[in-house]
Motif scaffolding. Structure first.
Motif, PDB file in Angstrom:
ATOM      1  N   HIS A  66       0.807  -1.226   0.000  1.00 14.80           N
ATOM      2  CA  HIS A  66       0.000   0.000   0.000  1.00 14.80           C
ATOM      3  C   HIS A  66       0.839   1.274   0.000  1.00 14.80           C
ATOM      4  N   TYR A  67       2.121   1.155   0.283  1.00 12.23           N
ATOM      5  CA  TYR A  67       2.972   2.335   0.373  1.00 12.23           C
ATOM      6  C   TYR A  67       3.001   3.135  -0.933  1.00 12.23           C
ATOM      7  N   ALA A  68       3.046   2.461  -2.079  1.00 18.19           N
ATOM      8  CA  ALA A  68       3.119   3.173  -3.368  1.00 18.19           C
ATOM      9  C   ALA A  68       1.919   4.095  -3.556  1.00 18.19           C
ATOM     10  N   TYR A  69       0.743   3.623  -3.191  1.00 15.98           N
ATOM     11  CA  TYR A  69      -0.472   4.455  -3.306  1.00 15.98           C
ATOM     12  C   TYR A  69      -0.322   5.736  -2.489  1.00 15.98           C
ATOM     13  N   TRP A  70       0.068   5.600  -1.222  1.00  6.47           N
ATOM     14  CA  TRP A  70       0.183   6.765  -0.348  1.00  6.47           C
ATOM     15  C   TRP A  70       1.355   7.658  -0.744  1.00  6.47           C
ATOM     16  N   LYS A  71       2.434   7.043  -1.193  1.00 13.93           N
ATOM     17  CA  LYS A  71       3.594   7.828  -1.614  1.00 13.93           C
ATOM     18  C   LYS A  71       3.245   8.685  -2.829  1.00 13.93           C
ATOM     19  N   ASN A  72       2.405   8.169  -3.707  1.00 12.80           N
ATOM     20  CA  ASN A  72       1.939   8.921  -4.866  1.00 12.80           C
ATOM     21  C   ASN A  72       1.087  10.121  -4.429  1.00 12.80           C
ATOM     22  N   LYS A  73       0.266   9.945  -3.398  1.00 15.54           N
ATOM     23  CA  LYS A  73      -0.593  11.030  -2.896  1.00 15.54           C
ATOM     24  C   LYS A  73       0.191  12.079  -2.118  1.00 15.54           C
ATOM     25  N   TYR A  74       1.243  11.640  -1.410  1.00 17.48           N
ATOM     26  CA  TYR A  74       2.019  12.525  -0.548  1.00 17.48           C
ATOM     27  C   TYR A  74       3.522  12.342  -0.816  1.00 17.48           C
ATOM     28  N   TRP A  79       9.573   9.022   3.584  1.00 19.19           N
ATOM     29  CA  TRP A  79       8.983   7.686   3.610  1.00 19.19           C
ATOM     30  C   TRP A  79       9.929   6.663   4.218  1.00 19.19           C
ATOM     31  N   THR A  80       9.489   6.040   5.330  1.00 25.45           N
ATOM     32  CA  THR A  80      10.227   4.958   5.972  1.00 25.45           C
ATOM     33  C   THR A  80       9.225   3.889   6.388  1.00 25.45           C
ATOM     34  N   TRP A  81       9.687   2.648   6.465  1.00 26.14           N
ATOM     35  CA  TRP A  81       8.815   1.596   6.968  1.00 26.14           C
ATOM     36  C   TRP A  81       8.404   1.946   8.398  1.00 26.14           C
ATOM     37  N   GLY A  82       7.176   1.641   8.730  1.00 29.03           N
ATOM     38  CA  GLY A  82       6.649   1.919  10.060  1.00 29.03           C
ATOM     39  C   GLY A  82       5.924   3.241  10.169  1.00 29.03           C
ATOM     40  N   MET A  83       5.923   4.031   9.099  1.00 27.50           N
ATOM     41  CA  MET A  83       5.328   5.366   9.219  1.00 27.50           C
ATOM     42  C   MET A  83       3.807   5.361   9.347  1.00 27.50           C
ATOM     43  N   PHE A  84       3.171   4.223   9.153  1.00 23.29           N
ATOM     44  CA  PHE A  84       1.735   4.120   9.392  1.00 23.29           C
ATOM     45  C   PHE A  84       1.457   3.594  10.800  1.00 23.29           C
ATOM     46  N   LEU A  88       4.949  -4.416  12.248  1.00 20.42           N
ATOM     47  CA  LEU A  88       5.530  -5.271  11.210  1.00 20.42           C
ATOM     48  C   LEU A  88       5.082  -4.762   9.849  1.00 20.42           C
ATOM     49  N   THR A  89       6.041  -4.436   8.997  1.00 25.33           N
ATOM     50  CA  THR A  89       5.745  -4.111   7.609  1.00 25.33           C
ATOM     51  C   THR A  89       6.002  -5.398   6.831  1.00 25.33           C
ATOM     52  N   VAL A  90       4.998  -5.820   6.070  1.00 24.47           N
ATOM     53  CA  VAL A  90       5.099  -7.089   5.347  1.00 24.47           C
ATOM     54  C   VAL A  90       4.846  -6.865   3.865  1.00 24.47           C
ATOM     55  N   THR A  91       5.231  -7.834   3.080  1.00 23.50           N
ATOM     56  CA  THR A  91       4.924  -7.818   1.661  1.00 23.50           C
ATOM     57  C   THR A  91       4.132  -9.089   1.343  1.00 23.50           C
TER      58      THR A  91
END
Length: 111
Positions: A66-74, A79-84, A88-91
């Motif tokens: 989901h990071y790509a979607y939010w990174k595109n908006k903002y 941007w670092t893992w854990g910013m939400f 655990l950040t998973v793929t």
């Protein structure tokens, strides 16, 4: 599903709605394993025990998909893992395939 980042937070004081509050939302990646307890992730700040932590909310998992979607908006955010606020950040996790009551093995822990 694969874990790509383990994230924890120390208490941070912010102003929220005109009041000083302590929060553990600002997670940062760490480079060591952590103990996943039945009510919290060891060494992770949980300031709001009414709405976070406890037996049904001990660990927050979020998909890096989901990071790509939010990174595109903002795009101007750092941007670092854990910013939400996830521990655990998973793929490879598709929420459409998860049901309440599902159990997953994460290392030696069952979540």
């Amino acid at each position: 599903m694969k874990i790509i980042s383990i994230n924890i937070a120390k208490p941070t004081t912010i102003i929220w709605k005109g009041k000083e509050v302590s929060t553990g939302i600002f997670k940062e990646p760490i480079d060591k394993p952590v103990y996943l307890g039945s009510e919290k992730v060891r060494d992770d700040e949980v300031s709001d025990r009414e709405n976070h932590g406890g037996i049904y909310q001990a660990c927050y998992i979020y998909s890096s998909d989901h990071y790509a979607y939010w990174k595109n908006k903002y795009p101007n955010l750092h941007w670092t893992w854990g910013m939400f606020g996830e521990n655990l950040t998973v793929t490879g996790l598709d929420e459409r395939d998860i049901c309440v009551g599902d159990v997953y093995r994460v290392g030696e822990a069952l979540v």
